[in-house]
Design a protein around this motif. Structure first.
Motif, short mmCIF file in Angstrom:
data_model
loop_
_atom_site.label_atom_id
_atom_site.label_comp_id
_atom_site.label_asym_id
_atom_site.label_seq_id
_atom_site.Cartn_x
_atom_site.Cartn_y
_atom_site.Cartn_z
N PHE A 151 24.61 35.02 12.69
CA PHE A 151 23.33 35.61 13.08
C PHE A 151 22.24 34.37 13.31
N TYR A 152 22.73 33.38 13.77
CA TYR A 152 21.97 32.21 14.01
C TYR A 152 21.21 32.41 15.06
N GLY A 153 19.76 32.38 15.05
CA GLY A 153 18.97 32.51 16.06
C GLY A 153 18.66 33.97 16.36
N ARG A 154 19.00 35.05 15.42
CA ARG A 154 18.69 36.27 15.75
C ARG A 154 18.25 36.93 14.64
N THR A 155 17.38 36.37 13.64
CA THR A 155 16.78 36.59 12.67
C THR A 155 15.29 36.59 12.68
N ALA A 156 14.68 37.70 12.03
CA ALA A 156 13.37 37.19 11.65
C ALA A 156 12.68 37.75 10.24
N VAL A 157 11.64 37.28 9.76
CA VAL A 157 11.54 37.64 8.44
C VAL A 157 9.96 38.28 8.51
N ASP A 158 9.81 39.30 8.00
CA ASP A 158 8.43 40.33 7.91
C ASP A 158 7.93 39.77 6.49
N ASN A 159 7.09 38.90 6.48
CA ASN A 159 6.68 38.43 5.20
C ASN A 159 5.44 39.08 4.61
N ASP A 160 4.78 40.06 5.20
CA ASP A 160 3.67 40.97 5.05
C ASP A 160 4.10 42.43 4.30
N TYR A 161 4.87 42.23 3.08
CA TYR A 161 4.94 43.42 2.33
C TYR A 161 3.85 44.14 2.11
N ASN A 162 3.95 45.41 2.45
CA ASN A 162 2.60 46.27 2.21
C ASN A 162 2.62 47.57 1.66
N GLY A 163 3.81 47.86 0.81
CA GLY A 163 3.96 48.91 0.32
C GLY A 163 4.86 49.79 0.90
N LEU A 164 4.79 51.24 0.62
CA LEU A 164 5.66 52.01 1.37
C LEU A 164 4.96 52.23 2.76
N ALA A 165 5.84 52.59 3.89
CA ALA A 165 5.62 52.82 4.90
C ALA A 165 5.26 54.44 5.26
N LEU A 166 4.00 54.70 5.06
CA LEU A 166 3.47 56.15 4.97
C LEU A 166 2.73 56.47 6.15
N ASP A 167 2.46 55.65 7.38
CA ASP A 167 1.82 56.23 8.26
C ASP A 167 2.41 55.24 9.49
N GLU A 168 1.79 55.65 10.74
CA GLU A 168 2.29 54.79 11.94
C GLU A 168 1.91 53.40 11.77
N ARG A 169 0.92 52.99 11.41
CA ARG A 169 0.31 51.68 11.47
C ARG A 169 1.18 50.83 10.87
N GLU A 170 1.95 51.13 9.67
CA GLU A 170 2.77 50.04 9.01
C GLU A 170 4.03 50.21 9.88
N GLY A 171 4.56 51.44 10.52
CA GLY A 171 5.73 51.53 11.18
C GLY A 171 5.66 50.29 12.56
N ASP A 172 4.39 50.33 13.20
CA ASP A 172 3.79 49.44 14.19
C ASP A 172 4.09 48.18 13.77
N ARG A 173 3.45 47.77 12.49
CA ARG A 173 3.57 46.36 12.04
C ARG A 173 4.85 46.03 12.00
N ILE A 174 5.58 47.01 11.42
CA ILE A 174 7.18 46.28 11.18
C ILE A 174 7.54 46.12 12.46
N ALA A 175 7.63 46.92 13.45
CA ALA A 175 7.90 46.87 14.95
C ALA A 175 7.58 45.65 15.67
N ALA A 176 6.28 45.25 15.29
CA ALA A 176 5.66 43.83 15.92
C ALA A 176 6.21 42.74 15.25
N ALA A 177 6.92 42.65 14.24
CA ALA A 177 7.27 41.48 13.41
C ALA A 177 8.93 41.36 13.95
N VAL A 178 9.42 42.35 14.62
CA VAL A 178 10.88 42.25 15.11
C VAL A 178 10.80 41.18 16.05
N GLY A 179 9.97 41.13 17.03
CA GLY A 179 10.24 40.06 18.11
C GLY A 179 11.46 40.09 18.93
N ASP A 180 11.85 39.29 18.94
CA ASP A 180 13.38 38.97 19.98
C ASP A 180 14.49 39.37 18.98
#
Length: 268
Positions: A151-180
């Motif tokens: 997994f070297y060079g293949r990981t990202a960390v989503d540091n901004d835990y925001n509770g349960l993903a119960l709307d599109e905004r949270e899903g979009d935020r997680i998707a944005a954290a993915v990067g490459d």
């Protein structure tokens, strides 16, 4: 058709009319994807990677880039079969299958597949060792063991835990954290593995938990962990990636052989 959300149950409420224009989903490729994904659920259950009736695996439906397979809310991983998997679109409609996805499954996976098109498969779990490392300071994974180097060079960390993903905004935020990245450690939450194939997602999920387990054991000794030299780590990662396609395919085939011998109903 847009999907409404029942806030009390936190599961999507799907109008009956959403099924009226369902596409043809009986091709051999679609059936194979169902079987492969069901096999991943069953083996994940055997290995203790599931959490109750929570956690979810999804895969884009072959031949339909705007649809994805996902497990129905209320079934444990060990209960999933090929035919029980739902087909959903990105707007909230269940176009095939009985039941609905868990709300967090829909809002995470629909947005991941939509916003990160290379993610043909997305596996999200709270598997214990990887999740334990999301609760620690700093980067969760230390590149000190050979399995971790996958997994070297293949990981990202989503540091901004925001509770349960119960709307599109949270899903979009997680998707944005993915990067490459292919592997996302979600702080205080769990992990998500992304791949262009179901077999690739399974292979990464399995070896990620093994790498995290070994790291937790090493940390439990109280002795300092010595990371692999970055140049060697990068070279080893490249070597592993060169073999990943065939290795992951064979890994999933071995999973299906084991299940065929002991619990073949997963194919039904």
């Amino acid at each position: 058709m847009a999907q409404s959300l029942d806030k009390q149950s936190t599961t999507p409420s799907v109008p009956a009319s959403a099924r009226s224009n369902a596409p043809s989903l009986d091709s051999a490729a679609v059936q194979q994807a169902r079987v492969d994904l069901a096999a991943c659920f069953r083996m994940a259950a055997r290995l203790g990677l599931q959490e109750g009736i929570c956690n979810h695996f999804s895969a884009v439906v072959p031949e339909y880039d705007d649809l994805f397979l996902v497990n129905p809310y209320g079934r444990a991983f060990s209960e999933v079969t090929a035919s029980s998997l739902l087909v959903c679109d990105y707007h909230g409609a269940v176009v095939a299958g009985d039941g609905v996805p868990e709300a967090t499954a829909f809002y995470i996976h629909a947005r991941l597949h939509l916003k990160v098109p290379r993610a043909r498969a997305a596996f999200h779990t709270h598997m214990p060792y990887a999740t334990a490392l999301t609760m620690t300071e700093g980067d969760p994974l230390i590149f000190a063991g050979q399995s971790a180097l996958k997994f070297y060079g293949r990981t990202a960390v989503d540091n901004d835990y925001n509770g349960l993903a119960l709307d599109e905004r949270e899903g979009d935020r997680i998707a944005a954290a993915v990067g490459d990245a292919d592997i996302v450690f979600m702080k205080h939450h769990g992990v998500t593995v992304l791949s262009d194939t179901i077999a690739g997602a399974w292979d990464d999920l399995y070896y990620l938990e093994r790498a995290c387990q070994v790291q937790v054991l090493a940390q439990s000794t109280g002795r300092p962990i010595v990371p692999v030299d970055p140049e060697i780590a990068a070279a080893a990662s490249r070597q592993m990636r060169e073999e990943d396609g065939e290795s992951s395919r064979l890994h999933l085939e071995s999973v299906k052989r084991q299940l065929d011998a002991q619990e073949p109903d997963y194919r039904h």
